[in-house]
Design an enzyme around this catalytic site. Structure first.
Site, PDB file in Angstrom:
ATOM      1  N   ASP A  97      29.635 -48.753 -19.965  1.00  0.00           N
ATOM      2  CA  ASP A  97      28.492 -49.649 -19.819  1.00  0.00           C
ATOM      3  C   ASP A  97      28.981 -51.060 -19.551  1.00  0.00           C
ATOM      4  OD1 ASP A  97      29.427 -50.142 -22.463  1.00  0.00           O
ATOM      5  OD2 ASP A  97      28.036 -48.605 -23.153  1.00  0.00           O
ATOM      6  N   LYS A 146      38.357 -54.315 -24.990  1.00  0.00           N
ATOM      7  CA  LYS A 146      38.550 -52.946 -24.524  1.00  0.00           C
ATOM      8  C   LYS A 146      39.860 -52.693 -23.785  1.00  0.00           C
ATOM      9  CE  LYS A 146      34.797 -50.455 -25.569  1.00  0.00           C
ATOM     10  NZ  LYS A 146      34.805 -49.095 -26.113  1.00  0.00           N
TER      11      LYS A 146
END
Length: 397
Positions: free
Chosen positions: A123, A76
């Site tokens: 998350d 990410k």
């Protein structure tokens, strides 16, 4: 809640003109150069599973291991770092070619810009990547996490430098909270999903993800016949799918999107024929994919290049984790988390389970198939990883 394997076949029409240049190989080369300027950059492994492929009845299986990315255990940060870099670079009047770790960390930057706070919902992996990138470039970050998020993921985000907390909301409501707080406090939202009026930063994030696609293309000897991409809001899947489609434009691979049964907004959108939301708590072990609202940009791309949308149960992801941890003798073990192993696990089950032969045939999977997967995370929730891989939680049905 239904559980099982569901597929919607789709006819790809080719990349939309609006995104062809944005998510091209040429554009990705510039983004990759930016990432290469970071001192901690290194190429993540593309692992070939020769013996496992033979057992599953296909020609080749490649899995790109993103647990090695920037020491953050997930891919990410590619998106967060590039988006923050582009935002800061614009404030400094730098063109895209001038963006680098050195130009953005020069001591004069803070003197010119002062403090900037970046905010996001996550998350786990996206928030950690944004926190890391903000800290690396000398700025602050605030991260909101949905109800039920693992404490380990929260602590890792805090260690990366963010003011982070777990809320009592689901993921999509956390996104709305991030926007609200940004509007009130003058923060900058760095979210990997787009909505009306908010698409520039998500586009930069998606372009950031393209680095791992370009790396895979440069490492592969032959083009894959099938690429299976897991989707939450769909930003990673769309970016990778677009770049692979551009790279292999003369003979593009089949792009197949994989989601958990309980958060399958792209599958539901394909069934409805239009962008569709999934609501509720979306309790799935694939926490990184527990998103109910497709990114608008991702939907426009994926509905144009995808050959099928798959909705799969949690036990398929768990089985994928176990197979990668203990592959066939001679193949390299890989630590892949619940979301990272989801597409691989889903496809493994389709190949092994005769009751799913209709899906196997519809996808054209056979002894000549060359499959490409992206393991987007390692064990980001160690307790749950051990329960699944070592103790057999979520057994194959």
């Amino acid at each position: 809640m239904r559980e099982g394997f569901f597929m919607k076949e789709w006819t790809p029409e080719g990349m939309p003109d609006a995104y062809k240049n944005t998510f091209s190989v040429l554009a990705s080369q510039k983004v990759k150069s930016f990432h290469e300027s970071f001192p901690v950059y290194s190429l993540t492994p593309l692992v070939k599973y020769t013996n496992t492929a033979q057992k599953l009845g296909v020609h080749e299986i490649y899995v790109k291991d993103e647990s090695k990315r920037f020491g953050l255990n997930a891919f990410k940060a590619l998106g967060g770092s590039y988006a923050i870099g582009r935002y800061v670079g614009r404030k400094l009047g730098l063109c895209e070619e001038e963006l680098s770790y050195a130009s953005l960390t020069d001591r004069s930057v803070k003197e010119k810009l002062g403090d900037i706070t970046f905010v996001t919902a996550t998350d786990g992996n996206h928030g950690r990547g944004v926190a890391w990138a903000a800290k690396e470039l000398g700025f602050k970050s605030v991260v909101y996490m949905p109800k039920g998020s693992a404490q380990e993921r929260l602590q890792n985000i805090k260690k990366a430098g963010a003011d982070a907390s777990i809320t009592d909301m689901n993921y999509d409501d956390c996104v709305r909270l991030s926007k609200k707080m940004a509007d009130e406090k003058g923060w900058v939202v760095v979210q990997d999903t787009a909505w009306e009026g908010y698409d520039e930063i998500p586009t930069w994030i998606m372009q950031g993800y393209g680095t791992m696609a370009l790396e895979a293309i440069e490492e592969l000897i032959e083009a894959p016949t099938h690429v299976f991409l897991q989707a939450g809001v769909g930003s990673m899947a769309a970016a990778v799918a677009a770049i692979l489609t551009d790279a292999y434009r003369e003979n593009p691979p089949k792009i197949i999107i994989v989601e958990p049964n309980r958060a399958d907004c792209f599958y539901q959108s394909s069934v409805a024929g239009e962008r569709t939301f999934v609501t509720g708590e979306m309790n799935t072990i694939m926490a990184g994919l527990a998103c109910g609202e497709p990114c608008t940009i991702a939907w426009e791309i994926l509905k144009s290049v995808t050959s099928a949308f798959l909705s799969c149960p949690d036990y398929a992801a768990a089985e994928g984790m176990r197979i990668l941890a203990k592959p066939e003798a001679g193949d390299e073990p890989m630590v892949s988390g619940e979301s990272g192993a989801s597409a691989f696990g889903c496809v493994s089950e389709i190949l092994m389970n005769s009751a799913l032969s209709h899906i196997k045939e519809a996808l054209g999977l056979n002894a000549d198939s060359r499959l490409l997967f992206f393991s987007t995370e390692g064990a980001t929730d160690t307790k749950n990883y051990r329960a699944i891989v070592e103790d057999g939680a979520y057994p194959r049905k």
